[in-house]
Scaffold this motif. Structure first.
Motif, PDB file in Angstrom:
ATOM      1  N   PRO A  26      44.586  38.507  39.531  1.00 14.12           N
ATOM      2  CA  PRO A  26      44.662  37.562  38.407  1.00 14.12           C
ATOM      3  C   PRO A  26      44.430  38.221  37.053  1.00 14.12           C
ATOM      4  O   PRO A  26      44.717  37.656  36.009  1.00 14.12           O
ATOM      5  CB  PRO A  26      43.561  36.541  38.721  1.00 14.12           C
ATOM      6  CG  PRO A  26      43.348  36.648  40.179  1.00 14.12           C
ATOM      7  CD  PRO A  26      43.577  38.088  40.524  1.00 14.12           C
TER       8      PRO A  26
ATOM      9  N   GLY B 188      38.201  42.424  46.262  1.00 12.87           N
ATOM     10  CA  GLY B 188      38.980  43.314  45.408  1.00 12.87           C
ATOM     11  C   GLY B 188      38.683  44.779  45.664  1.00 12.87           C
ATOM     12  O   GLY B 188      38.224  45.146  46.748  1.00 12.87           O
TER      13      GLY B 188
ATOM     14  N   TYR C 278      45.530  31.587  39.322  1.00 13.81           N
ATOM     15  CA  TYR C 278      44.835  30.939  40.431  1.00 13.81           C
ATOM     16  C   TYR C 278      44.380  32.061  41.356  1.00 13.81           C
ATOM     17  O   TYR C 278      44.902  33.193  41.291  1.00 13.81           O
ATOM     18  CB  TYR C 278      45.749  29.960  41.187  1.00 13.81           C
ATOM     19  CG  TYR C 278      47.179  30.453  41.295  1.00 13.81           C
ATOM     20  CD1 TYR C 278      48.148  30.023  40.397  1.00 13.81           C
ATOM     21  CD2 TYR C 278      47.540  31.385  42.270  1.00 13.81           C
ATOM     22  CE1 TYR C 278      49.446  30.496  40.475  1.00 13.81           C
ATOM     23  CE2 TYR C 278      48.827  31.864  42.358  1.00 13.81           C
ATOM     24  CZ  TYR C 278      49.787  31.416  41.451  1.00 13.81           C
ATOM     25  OH  TYR C 278      51.067  31.884  41.525  1.00 13.81           O
TER      26      TYR C 278
ATOM     27  N   LEU D 161      43.913  33.645  45.041  1.00 13.98           N
ATOM     28  CA  LEU D 161      44.357  33.586  46.442  1.00 13.98           C
ATOM     29  C   LEU D 161      43.400  34.397  47.302  1.00 13.98           C
ATOM     30  O   LEU D 161      42.502  35.059  46.802  1.00 13.98           O
ATOM     31  CB  LEU D 161      45.787  34.140  46.526  1.00 13.98           C
ATOM     32  CG  LEU D 161      46.806  33.374  45.654  1.00 13.98           C
ATOM     33  CD1 LEU D 161      48.107  34.148  45.553  1.00 13.98           C
ATOM     34  CD2 LEU D 161      47.049  31.980  46.219  1.00 13.98           C
TER      35      LEU D 161
HETATM   36  N1  LIG Z   1      46.869  35.164  41.260  1.00 14.03           N
HETATM   37  C1  LIG Z   1      47.181  36.431  41.662  1.00 14.03           C
HETATM   38  N2  LIG Z   1      48.186  37.143  41.164  1.00 14.03           N
HETATM   39  O1  LIG Z   1      48.180  38.320  41.791  1.00 14.03           O
HETATM   40  N3  LIG Z   1      47.212  38.390  42.689  1.00 14.03           N
HETATM   41  C2  LIG Z   1      46.571  37.211  42.642  1.00 14.03           C
HETATM   42  C3  LIG Z   1      45.430  36.840  43.479  1.00 14.03           C
HETATM   43  O2  LIG Z   1      44.941  35.730  43.418  1.00 14.03           O
HETATM   44  N4  LIG Z   1      44.998  37.794  44.302  1.00 14.03           N
HETATM   45  C4  LIG Z   1      43.853  37.529  45.136  1.00 14.03           C
HETATM   46  C5  LIG Z   1      43.276  38.819  45.641  1.00 14.03           C
HETATM   47  C6  LIG Z   1      42.894  39.724  44.496  1.00 14.03           C
HETATM   48  C7  LIG Z   1      42.287  40.984  44.994  1.00 14.03           C
HETATM   49  C8  LIG Z   1      41.136  40.681  45.902  1.00 14.03           C
HETATM   50  C9  LIG Z   1      41.513  39.748  47.004  1.00 14.03           C
HETATM   51  C10 LIG Z   1      42.100  38.494  46.487  1.00 14.03           C
END
Ligand SMILES: Nc1nonc1C(=O)NCC1CCCCC1
Length: 250
Positions: free
Chosen positions: A93, A121, A140, A142
Motif C-alpha cells: 500500500p 511485510g 486497502y 490485503l
Molecule cells: N493494496 C496493495 N497494493 O499492493 N499491495 C497491497 C497490499 O495490500 N498488500 C498486502 C501485503 C503487503 C506486504 C505484507 C503482506 C500484506
C-alpha cells in the motif's frame, strides 16, 4: 516479456498461467513467467521463512536471508534470460498507485522481478537494497502480495504487443485513451423490453464509432470527472460531450 515472481505461494499464480489471455500468452511464449520461492532457500529443519520484528509488536516479517536469496537468483536469471537488468518491484500500500499509464510503462520497460510480501511485510533494508520500485493496486490492505502481483502482471501483460489476439481490444478497453468504456451489447436484441441502441444495429461504422466515443466521454463526465480535468478534448470529442450533457441535463 520476461517476468520473475518471488512468492511463498507460487501455485496461486496458476490463475494467470493457466487461464485466458495471460495463459495463452504464456503458452505462446509472449510472456515468460518464472518463480522463486524463499522457502526453497531455508536451511533449517522447519524451513523457516519468517522472523520476529525488532521492537516487538504483532505479527512476523519475511526472513531476510531466504527472501534476499530468492530475489538475487531471480535477478540473475533475468539477466541471463534477457541480457537486461530487471526492474525489481515490491507490492504494498506504500507504493505508487497502479493505473493504465503505469501498466503501459511496465509493459514497455525492462524485464520484471515481482516480489509478493507475506506476514506483515519485509525488512526496510531489503526494500532499500533490493527493491527498485514499490507499487500499490489501491488503498486497502490485503493478506498478501500475490493478488496485487497478479493484478499488476495481468494489466502489464495485456499491453505487451502480440498478447491480445485483437490488438484493438486493448485500445478500446476502459482507460484506453484515458476514458471509461462505453456500454456494450450482444444478442438478443431485446432483454425484457430493453433494446439495443439502434445505431449499433445500423451497420454505419462511422456513426457507431461516434456513438461509442460519445458514451465513453459522457460516462467519464458522469462517473469520473477527475479523468477529464486538465485534459484537452479535440473538436469532435468536445462536440460529442456537449451533445451528451445537453441530452442528459436538457
Ligand atoms: N493494496 C496493495 N497494493 O499492493 N499491495 C497491497 C497490499 O495490500 N498488500 C498486502 C501485503 C503487503 C506486504 C505484507 C503482506 C500484506
Amino acid at each position: 516479456m520476461w517476468i520473475g515472481v518471488v512468492s511463498l505461494f507460487p501455485e496461486m499464480f496458476e490463475a494467470l498461467t493457466r487461464q485466458g489471455v495471460t495463459g495463452r500468452a504464456v503458452e505462446k511464449g509472449r510472456i515468460d513467467l518464472e518463480f522463486w520461492n524463499p522457502r526453497d532457500y531455508a536451511t533449517d529443519r522447519h524451513r523457516t521463512v519468517d522472523d520476529r520484528p525488532y521492537g516487538g509488536g504483532p505479527g512476523m516479517l519475511m526472513k531476510v536471508d531466504t527472501l534476499r536469496a530468492a530475489i538475487h537468483d531471480a535477478r540473475s536469471r533475468a539477466e541471463i534470460a534477457t541480457g537486461q537488468r530487471p526492474k525489481v518491484i515490491y507490492l504494498s500500500p506504500q507504493g505508487r498507485r497502479l493505473d493504465q499509464r503505469g501498466a503501459g510503462e511496465l509493459a514497455s520497460g525492462p524485464p520484471l522481478v515481482v516480489v509478493a510480501g507475506r506476514y506483515e511485510g519485509i525488512d526496510e533494508r531489503v526494500v532499500e537494497a533490493d527493491i527498485d520500485e514499490e507499487w500499490s493496486i489501491g488503498d486497502y490492505v490485503l493478506s498478501g502480495g500475490e493478488l496485487p502481483a497478479m493484478v499488476l502482471i495481468d494489466a502489464a501483460a495485456r499491453l505487451v504487443p502480440g498478447v491480445l489476439g485483437h490488438q484493438d481490444s486493448a485500445l478500446e478497453d476502459s482507460f484506453n485513451d484515458g476514458l471509461l468504456d462505453c456500454p456494450h451489447y450482444t444478442r438478443p436484441e431485446d432483454v425484457e423490453g430493453r433494446r439495443v441502441p439502434e445505431v449499433l444495429l445500423s451497420g454505419h461504422h462511422g456513426a457507431i464509432r461516434r456513438w461509442r466515443l460519445k458514451q465513453s466521454l459522457g460516462r467519464t463526465w458522469l462517473r469520473r470527472p477527475d479523468l477529464l480535468e486538465g485534459r484537452t478534448l479535440n473538436d469532435e470529442q468536445r462536440e460529442l460531450l456537449e451533445e451528451f450533457i445537453e441530452e442528459y441535463a436538457p
